[in-house]
Design a protein around this motif. Sequence first.
Motif, PDB file in Angstrom:
ATOM      1  N   LEU A  24     -38.217  12.593  -3.262  1.00 39.73           N
ATOM      2  CA  LEU A  24     -39.402  12.705  -2.675  1.00 39.73           C
ATOM      3  C   LEU A  24     -40.004  14.118  -2.640  1.00 39.73           C
ATOM      4  O   LEU A  24     -41.045  14.626  -3.166  1.00 39.73           O
ATOM      5  CB  LEU A  24     -39.867  11.950  -1.508  1.00 39.73           C
ATOM      6  CG  LEU A  24     -39.806  10.424  -1.600  1.00 39.73           C
ATOM      7  CD1 LEU A  24     -39.888   9.929  -0.118  1.00 39.73           C
ATOM      8  CD2 LEU A  24     -40.926   9.763  -2.460  1.00 39.73           C
ATOM      9  N   ILE A  25     -39.260  14.886  -2.518  1.00 39.27           N
ATOM     10  CA  ILE A  25     -39.262  16.368  -2.409  1.00 39.27           C
ATOM     11  C   ILE A  25     -39.618  16.845  -3.803  1.00 39.27           C
ATOM     12  O   ILE A  25     -40.582  17.715  -4.136  1.00 39.27           O
ATOM     13  CB  ILE A  25     -38.193  17.274  -1.701  1.00 39.27           C
ATOM     14  CG1 ILE A  25     -38.201  17.101  -0.310  1.00 39.27           C
ATOM     15  CG2 ILE A  25     -38.491  18.708  -2.155  1.00 39.27           C
ATOM     16  CD1 ILE A  25     -37.053  17.585   0.478  1.00 39.27           C
ATOM     17  N   ALA A  26     -38.757  16.433  -4.692  1.00 37.32           N
ATOM     18  CA  ALA A  26     -38.888  16.620  -6.104  1.00 37.32           C
ATOM     19  C   ALA A  26     -40.168  16.276  -6.702  1.00 37.32           C
ATOM     20  O   ALA A  26     -40.961  16.936  -7.447  1.00 37.32           O
ATOM     21  CB  ALA A  26     -37.749  16.358  -7.029  1.00 37.32           C
ATOM     22  N   ALA A  32     -42.748  18.557   3.459  1.00 38.11           N
ATOM     23  CA  ALA A  32     -43.710  17.835   4.832  1.00 38.11           C
ATOM     24  C   ALA A  32     -44.357  16.649   3.935  1.00 38.11           C
ATOM     25  O   ALA A  32     -44.247  15.639   4.824  1.00 38.11           O
ATOM     26  CB  ALA A  32     -44.667  18.572   5.220  1.00 38.11           C
ATOM     27  N   ASP A  33     -44.941  16.616   2.780  1.00 41.12           N
ATOM     28  CA  ASP A  33     -45.182  15.487   2.237  1.00 41.12           C
ATOM     29  C   ASP A  33     -44.289  14.371   1.965  1.00 41.12           C
ATOM     30  O   ASP A  33     -44.370  13.296   2.061  1.00 41.12           O
ATOM     31  CB  ASP A  33     -45.980  15.830   0.853  1.00 41.12           C
ATOM     32  CG  ASP A  33     -47.369  16.596   1.169  1.00 41.12           C
ATOM     33  OD1 ASP A  33     -47.855  16.451   2.153  1.00 41.12           O
ATOM     34  OD2 ASP A  33     -48.010  17.274   0.056  1.00 41.12           O
ATOM     35  N   ALA A  34     -43.231  14.818   1.615  1.00 37.14           N
ATOM     36  CA  ALA A  34     -41.979  14.112   1.054  1.00 37.14           C
ATOM     37  C   ALA A  34     -41.501  13.136   2.448  1.00 37.14           C
ATOM     38  O   ALA A  34     -41.477  12.025   2.697  1.00 37.14           O
ATOM     39  CB  ALA A  34     -40.704  14.854   0.605  1.00 37.14           C
ATOM     40  N   ASP A  35     -41.734  13.892   3.669  1.00 44.21           N
ATOM     41  CA  ASP A  35     -41.217  13.444   4.924  1.00 44.21           C
ATOM     42  C   ASP A  35     -42.488  12.218   5.313  1.00 44.21           C
ATOM     43  O   ASP A  35     -42.074  11.028   5.970  1.00 44.21           O
ATOM     44  CB  ASP A  35     -41.078  14.257   6.299  1.00 44.21           C
ATOM     45  CG  ASP A  35     -39.666  15.162   5.874  1.00 44.21           C
ATOM     46  OD1 ASP A  35     -38.900  14.679   5.304  1.00 44.21           O
ATOM     47  OD2 ASP A  35     -39.657  16.203   6.487  1.00 44.21           O
ATOM     48  N   ASP A  36     -43.620  12.769   5.056  1.00 41.29           N
ATOM     49  CA  ASP A  36     -44.562  11.615   5.222  1.00 41.29           C
ATOM     50  C   ASP A  36     -44.465  10.335   4.455  1.00 41.29           C
ATOM     51  O   ASP A  36     -44.469   9.185   4.973  1.00 41.29           O
ATOM     52  CB  ASP A  36     -46.071  12.206   5.018  1.00 41.29           C
ATOM     53  CG  ASP A  36     -46.341  13.291   6.177  1.00 41.29           C
ATOM     54  OD1 ASP A  36     -45.641  13.323   7.076  1.00 41.29           O
ATOM     55  OD2 ASP A  36     -47.307  14.190   5.702  1.00 41.29           O
ATOM     56  N   VAL A  37     -44.171  10.451   3.255  1.00 37.93           N
ATOM     57  CA  VAL A  37     -43.900   9.430   2.252  1.00 37.93           C
ATOM     58  C   VAL A  37     -42.661   8.666   2.739  1.00 37.93           C
ATOM     59  O   VAL A  37     -42.807   7.432   2.622  1.00 37.93           O
ATOM     60  CB  VAL A  37     -43.921   9.899   0.801  1.00 37.93           C
ATOM     61  CG1 VAL A  37     -43.511   8.779  -0.096  1.00 37.93           C
ATOM     62  CG2 VAL A  37     -45.278  10.598   0.412  1.00 37.93           C
ATOM     63  N   LEU A  38     -41.778   9.355   3.067  1.00 40.86           N
ATOM     64  CA  LEU A  38     -40.582   8.782   3.476  1.00 40.86           C
ATOM     65  C   LEU A  38     -40.675   7.962   4.886  1.00 40.86           C
ATOM     66  O   LEU A  38     -40.277   6.841   4.930  1.00 40.86           O
ATOM     67  CB  LEU A  38     -39.364   9.754   3.796  1.00 40.86           C
ATOM     68  CG  LEU A  38     -38.134   9.441   3.956  1.00 40.86           C
ATOM     69  CD1 LEU A  38     -37.530   8.627   2.665  1.00 40.86           C
ATOM     70  CD2 LEU A  38     -37.188  10.606   4.219  1.00 40.86           C
TER      71      LEU A  38
END
Length: 175
Positions: A24-26, A32-38
């Motif tokens: 997701l970070i990639a 932060a966006d990746a953590d939200d999606v996770l």
Amino acid sequence: MSLDDHSGLETLYGIHRADLRRFLIARTGDAADADDVLQELWLKARNIQAGPIENGRAYLYRMAQNLVVDRLREKQRRMERERRWSDQATDFAVAGVEPSDRSQNAEEAILAREEVATLVSAIGNLPDGARKAFELHKIEGLSHADVATRLGISKSGVEKHMAVAMKYLRRALQD
């Protein structure tokens, strides 16, 4: 491995969480966006009411990709709404309301030029493979498959070069 209940999907989420986060970070370019999606993925994985799932890991990755696409579409819709609103706000100028000056001031112009110079320098300082892959993909607009063909490497190799390039450029622009 076939999953018959959502607890199996939750277990797989726990096993693959770190890999999903990197994925997701990639995709988002922002931790932060990746953590939200996770987090959103976790909620969906817990509450899914699907039938048997043949490949739970692939299912989680597809869900994650779909969530990223959904966020991108929402961002595009929001930007379009704001653009329309901005266009309507310009109509107020005709009615005698003075619009704000949207032109760039001298300081903003200097900062923009410095940022461009920093980016050009950072691209020039990338490792050779990462620089070539970045230029072909981001500047010339080739797909990862086309870049792989042009450079004579695998698509996975292109993705690795792009990850190195993006990480390096993010760091260079944040400094």
